[in-house]
Scaffold this active site. Structure first.
Site, PDB file in Angstrom:
ATOM      1  N   GLY A  24     -63.504 107.335 -68.533  1.00 36.25           N
ATOM      2  CA  GLY A  24     -64.309 108.058 -69.517  1.00 36.25           C
ATOM      3  C   GLY A  24     -65.795 108.092 -69.266  1.00 36.25           C
ATOM      4  O   GLY A  24     -66.561 108.476 -70.154  1.00 36.25           O
ATOM      5  N   LYS A  25     -66.244 107.715 -68.062  1.00 40.68           N
ATOM      6  CA  LYS A  25     -67.686 107.707 -67.794  1.00 40.68           C
ATOM      7  C   LYS A  25     -68.290 109.105 -67.932  1.00 40.68           C
ATOM      8  O   LYS A  25     -69.336 109.277 -68.561  1.00 40.68           O
ATOM      9  CB  LYS A  25     -67.966 107.152 -66.394  1.00 40.68           C
ATOM     10  CG  LYS A  25     -67.632 105.686 -66.202  1.00 40.68           C
ATOM     11  CD  LYS A  25     -68.146 105.150 -64.876  1.00 40.68           C
ATOM     12  CE  LYS A  25     -67.502 105.805 -63.668  1.00 40.68           C
ATOM     13  NZ  LYS A  25     -66.047 105.500 -63.557  1.00 40.68           N
ATOM     14  N   LYS A  67     -75.280 112.067 -60.667  1.00 44.71           N
ATOM     15  CA  LYS A  67     -74.151 111.339 -60.081  1.00 44.71           C
ATOM     16  C   LYS A  67     -74.597 110.955 -58.674  1.00 44.71           C
ATOM     17  O   LYS A  67     -74.393 111.698 -57.712  1.00 44.71           O
ATOM     18  CB  LYS A  67     -72.919 112.244 -60.036  1.00 44.71           C
ATOM     19  CG  LYS A  67     -71.675 111.599 -59.440  1.00 44.71           C
ATOM     20  CD  LYS A  67     -70.880 110.862 -60.478  1.00 44.71           C
ATOM     21  CE  LYS A  67     -69.560 110.379 -59.888  1.00 44.71           C
ATOM     22  NZ  LYS A  67     -68.796 109.568 -60.867  1.00 44.71           N
ATOM     23  N   GLU A 114     -74.515 108.520 -63.887  1.00 43.37           N
ATOM     24  CA  GLU A 114     -73.123 108.057 -63.905  1.00 43.37           C
ATOM     25  C   GLU A 114     -72.766 107.406 -62.582  1.00 43.37           C
ATOM     26  O   GLU A 114     -72.968 107.981 -61.510  1.00 43.37           O
ATOM     27  CB  GLU A 114     -72.161 109.223 -64.161  1.00 43.37           C
ATOM     28  CG  GLU A 114     -70.703 108.776 -64.193  1.00 43.37           C
ATOM     29  CD  GLU A 114     -69.730 109.935 -64.192  1.00 43.37           C
ATOM     30  OE1 GLU A 114     -68.604 109.757 -63.689  1.00 43.37           O
ATOM     31  OE2 GLU A 114     -70.088 111.021 -64.688  1.00 43.37           O
ATOM     32  N   ALA A 127     -70.113 105.469 -59.752  1.00 39.03           N
ATOM     33  CA  ALA A 127     -68.836 105.815 -59.118  1.00 39.03           C
ATOM     34  C   ALA A 127     -67.971 104.562 -59.101  1.00 39.03           C
ATOM     35  O   ALA A 127     -68.381 103.537 -58.556  1.00 39.03           O
ATOM     36  CB  ALA A 127     -69.066 106.328 -57.697  1.00 39.03           C
ATOM     37  N   GLY A 128     -66.774 104.653 -59.714  1.00 33.97           N
ATOM     38  CA  GLY A 128     -65.936 103.467 -59.800  1.00 33.97           C
ATOM     39  C   GLY A 128     -66.543 102.440 -60.724  1.00 33.97           C
ATOM     40  O   GLY A 128     -67.238 102.778 -61.686  1.00 33.97           O
ATOM     41  N   ASN A 166     -62.885 102.719 -75.316  1.00 29.93           N
ATOM     42  CA  ASN A 166     -62.072 103.857 -74.875  1.00 29.93           C
ATOM     43  C   ASN A 166     -60.967 103.338 -73.958  1.00 29.93           C
ATOM     44  O   ASN A 166     -61.097 103.360 -72.743  1.00 29.93           O
ATOM     45  CB  ASN A 166     -62.938 104.878 -74.132  1.00 29.93           C
ATOM     46  CG  ASN A 166     -62.150 106.118 -73.755  1.00 29.93           C
ATOM     47  OD1 ASN A 166     -61.151 106.450 -74.387  1.00 29.93           O
ATOM     48  ND2 ASN A 166     -62.587 106.787 -72.706  1.00 29.93           N
TER      49      ASN A 166
END
Length: 217
Positions: free
Chosen positions: A28-29, A51, A129, A131-132, A181
């Site tokens: 849900g990022k 990103k 955001e 990654a992983g 979440n």
């Protein structure tokens, strides 16, 4: 309330760039980041999504493009070159360090910081955001037994207020808040686990997914 013709006051936790982190992929990022960007843009702020590293992209007429990065770019109030929004775009959807290795690249944090600085010249707030997970590797170990560079290094290079849990606090950076979440919607003890987290995390619970109802809500 803001005076006529002025922007609404930003909460202290949002008067800087935020790094959205989460354990694993698909948790849900992007959902959280795009909605935060949309809300800030709707309030009249110059907000951009970023990103820094994306593993998993498709070739288009404009080059490699990652869906999450495109969503972040579309949510912002600024139109930015894709190369600033997603300076490291890798084709294979796997751990960033493996995706980079398989195309003969190394992930350079310096170039990421340069892209971030270029966005910061135009934006009031940048929502970044990861990654992983927080400690997702972005390069090989520097010596035997070491973890090597991770997404934590990217966050430390970019932001002062960060989101997730105790590992972030141990980095010496404040935790702005967290979001409930759950990935497994059928997990019977989900609400109990969320309540347990709420009791143990000092940072505020910012939002709860509709499928999760905590006691007292």
């Amino acid at each position: 309330m803001s005076a006529p013709g002025t922007l609404p006051e930003l909460h202290p936790a949002l008067r800087q760039s935020l790094f959205i982190a989460g354990t694993d992929t698909g948790v849900g990022k992007t959902f959280v980041a795009t909605r935060l960007i949309t809300a800030l843009a709707a309030a009249g702020h110059r907000v951009a999504g970023m990103k820094p590293v994306a593993a998993g992209a498709e070739w288009t007429s404009h080059g490699l493009r990652n869906d999450d990065a495109l969503d972040l770019a579309a949510a912002g109030s600024l139109r930015l070159p894709y190369e600033l929004v997603n300076p490291v775009c890798l084709p294979e959807a796997t751990s960033p360090h493996l995706a980079a290795e398989r195309v003969g690249k190394s992930i350079d944090v310096t170039s990421i910081v340069q892209a971030f600085d270029a966005i910061r010249e135009r934006a009031d707030v940048i929502i970044v955001e990861g990654a992983g997970g927080w400690l997702a590797p972005i390069g090989p170990p520097t010596q035997p037994g070491s973890t090597g560079p991770t997404m934590q290094e990217v966050a430390l290079a970019l932001c002062h207020a960060l989101l997730t849990a105790a590992a972030i606090e141990r980095s010496g950076l404040p935790l702005a808040g967290w979001i409930a979440n759950p990935v497994d919607r059928d997990f019977r003890d989900g609400p109990a686990c969320m309540q347990s987290l709420q009791a143990r995390l000092f940072a505020p619970l910012l939002w709860t997914a509709p499928q999760v109802i905590l006691p007292g809500q």
